[in-house]
Enzyme design. Structure first.
Site, mmCIF file in Angstrom:
data_model
loop_
_atom_site.group_PDB
_atom_site.id
_atom_site.type_symbol
_atom_site.label_atom_id
_atom_site.label_comp_id
_atom_site.label_asym_id
_atom_site.label_seq_id
_atom_site.Cartn_x
_atom_site.Cartn_y
_atom_site.Cartn_z
ATOM 1 C CG ASN A 8 -6.845 -1.866 6.867
ATOM 2 O OD1 ASN A 8 -6.174 -2.828 7.226
ATOM 3 N ND2 ASN A 8 -7.175 -1.662 5.613
ATOM 4 N NE ARG A 89 -6.662 -6.571 6.614
ATOM 5 C CZ ARG A 89 -5.357 -6.593 6.347
ATOM 6 N NH1 ARG A 89 -4.592 -5.598 6.741
ATOM 7 N NH2 ARG A 89 -4.832 -7.616 5.724
ATOM 8 C CG HIS A 178 -4.465 -8.900 1.485
ATOM 9 N ND1 HIS A 178 -3.308 -9.482 1.013
ATOM 10 C CD2 HIS A 178 -4.076 -8.041 2.453
ATOM 11 C CE1 HIS A 178 -2.267 -8.990 1.656
ATOM 12 N NE2 HIS A 178 -2.700 -8.107 2.546
ATOM 13 C CG HIS A 206 -3.922 -6.172 -1.278
ATOM 14 N ND1 HIS A 206 -4.932 -5.324 -0.853
ATOM 15 C CD2 HIS A 206 -2.877 -5.941 -0.448
ATOM 16 C CE1 HIS A 206 -4.510 -4.629 0.185
ATOM 17 N NE2 HIS A 206 -3.250 -4.993 0.446
ATOM 18 C CG LEU A 207 0.685 -6.825 -6.150
ATOM 19 C CD1 LEU A 207 1.408 -6.578 -7.467
ATOM 20 C CD2 LEU A 207 0.878 -8.260 -5.678
ATOM 21 N N GLY A 208 1.470 -5.219 -1.624
ATOM 22 C CA GLY A 208 2.063 -4.283 -0.687
ATOM 23 C C GLY A 208 3.093 -5.017 0.129
ATOM 24 C CB SER A 209 4.393 -4.537 3.551
ATOM 25 O OG SER A 209 5.248 -5.231 4.414
ATOM 26 N N GLY A 210 2.392 -6.792 2.557
ATOM 27 C CA GLY A 210 1.706 -8.072 2.449
ATOM 28 C C GLY A 210 1.136 -8.145 1.044
ATOM 29 N NE ARG A 239 3.394 -11.118 5.804
ATOM 30 C CZ ARG A 239 2.173 -10.645 5.600
ATOM 31 N NH1 ARG A 239 1.167 -11.483 5.478
ATOM 32 N NH2 ARG A 239 1.962 -9.356 5.522
ATOM 33 N NE ARG A 284 7.542 3.597 0.285
ATOM 34 C CZ ARG A 284 6.643 4.018 1.160
ATOM 35 N NH1 ARG A 284 5.948 5.118 0.911
ATOM 36 N NH2 ARG A 284 6.438 3.353 2.285
ATOM 37 C CD GLU A 381 -7.652 -3.573 2.860
ATOM 38 O OE1 GLU A 381 -7.372 -4.768 3.069
ATOM 39 O OE2 GLU A 381 -6.863 -2.639 3.072
#
Length: 397
Positions: A8, A89, A178, A206-210, A239, A284, A381
């Site tokens: 992934n 993925r 996602h 779905h909250l992350g770098s993307g 992004r 972070r 995932e």
């Protein structure tokens, strides 16, 4: 039993699992975080044993090689010959791929041709596929697509306000990303709520770098924040999220750029949290920097505000929600951001239990008098991918 390796590869991390199928037994798993950033974090878990190391900056290809070495050194396999299949993925399948596929050279070429739909992802994922074809020669590989989950979006949310002939002729629509995660989260939420998914309205985050947000109405995806490409929606690690399209020609003139692709690359790779803060694409890092850096704080505030705006809009669009679901690197591990988002939705009567939230409590986080459930569900995932690959392998027998 089949030993299935799942890869992934995301925009800032690479997760992997070695799974015995169809038993769904995880032999070994790991994650490489902060790809292409100083202090790449490598985590591996075998049984109840966990290891973590911080190494020099790794790119995605170096991370794949490290994963293959770790498979042997941590006891996942004695030799790589034991890996019998690989599942990947892949973000963008466009209209070519509406479900999981077995990869062939011609299909890999087709994936490469879809790079415009996911410029940060598809080229990387093709590289990973080709690298593993070399390292694990002869082992069948499969692709599971993020975009497949959103193929059934209603037309009123799937298309844009452009000439309808363009929409049809050039297949311009909201493909969403996602999807593997959002589908898993919706199904898992229904299990935890002990209700049929078809009866539920959900908003999965779905909250992350993307980062992407999806509205689920009566169990089906109804709207989602990412569009033709993953650069849209809320601002992300690098992004921009939604911007006025006329920014592209405007910047081309002001910066002397000859092609729009240069600007699009900057919107994908130099914008978002990184571009606003000037510090980092990693939330972070921004928490630490925000104590003395106003731009870092601004980037965090913008992220929260954009999530609140989208979730609030989706809440009314689907006629209310039974539950809001947090997932992803930020959604699962950042109680400050979760609290700020739910506080921003207070006008809807949605409230969070502060103690449960601060404990990163998996499951239900809402206060007793909250109008909707608030859930923290670690996304999986890889499990969803494994099930799709297994179905394909079974069909081949």
């Amino acid at each position: 039993m089949t030993k299935l390796l799942l890869i992934n590869a995301g925009s800032s991390s690479l997760k992997w699992q070695l799974v015995n199928m169809p038993a769904e037994h995880v032999i070994a798993a790991g994650q490489v975080e902060r790809l292409n950033l100083p202090g790449t974090i490598v985590k591996v878990e075998v049984g109840h044993q966990k290891t973590k190391e911080v190494v020099e900056t790794l790119d995605e290809i170096a991370a794949i090689d490290r994963v293959l070495k770790r498979l042997i050194t941590v006891g996942g396999v004695q030799t790589l010959d034991e890996v019998e299949a690989v599942g990947h993925r892949v973000v963008a399948g466009g209209t070519l791929f509406k479900g999981p596929i077995k990869l062939t050279p011609s299909r890999i070429d087709q994936l490469r041709g879809l790079s415009e739909l996911a410029p940060l992802h598809n080229p990387l994922e093709v590289k990973c596929i080709e690298l593993l074809a070399q390292r694990l020669s002869g082992v069948p590989q499969y692709a599971v697509f993020d975009s497949a989950y959103f193929q059934g979006l209603p037309e009123k949310t799937a298309i844009y306000g452009i000439p309808y002939d363009w929409t049809k002729k050039y297949q311009i629509r909201r493909y969403g990303e996602h999807g593997i995660s959002h589908q898993y989260l919706a199904n898992r939420a229904a299990e935890m709520l002990k209700r049929p998914l078809s009866e539920l309205n959900l908003i999965t985050m779905h909250l992350g770098s993307g980062a992407s947000i999806t509205a689920v109405k009566n169990g089906q995806p109804f709207d989602t924040s990412m569009g033709l490409t993953p650069v849209t929606g809320v601002m992300m690690g690098t992004r921009s999220g939604d911007v006025d399209p006329t920014i592209v020609p405007y910047l081309m003139k002001r910066l002397g750029m000859e092609t729009p692709e240069v600007v699009i690359q900057e919107l994908n790779a130099s914008s978002g949290l990184l571009g606003v803060s000037g510090v980092s694409s990693d939330m972070r890092d921004l928490h630490d920097a925000a104590k003395s850096n106003q731009r870092a704080k601004l980037a965090m505030d913008m992220f929260v505000n954009q999530v609140v705006k989208l979730v609030g809009g989706y809440y009314t669009e689907i006629g209310g929600a039974d539950a809001l679901v947090f997932a992803g690197g930020i959604g699962e591990k950042d109680p400050v951001i979760r609290q700020s988002i739910i506080d921003g939705l207070g006008v809807l009567g949605i409230k969070i239990n502060q103690k449960l939230n601060e404990a990163d409590h998996t499951g239900f986080l809402e206060a007793q008098d909250s109008r909707a459930k608030v859930m923290l569900i670690p996304t999986n995932e890889e499990l969803a991918m494994a099930r799709d690959v297994q179905r394909l392998m079974d069909a081949e027998k």
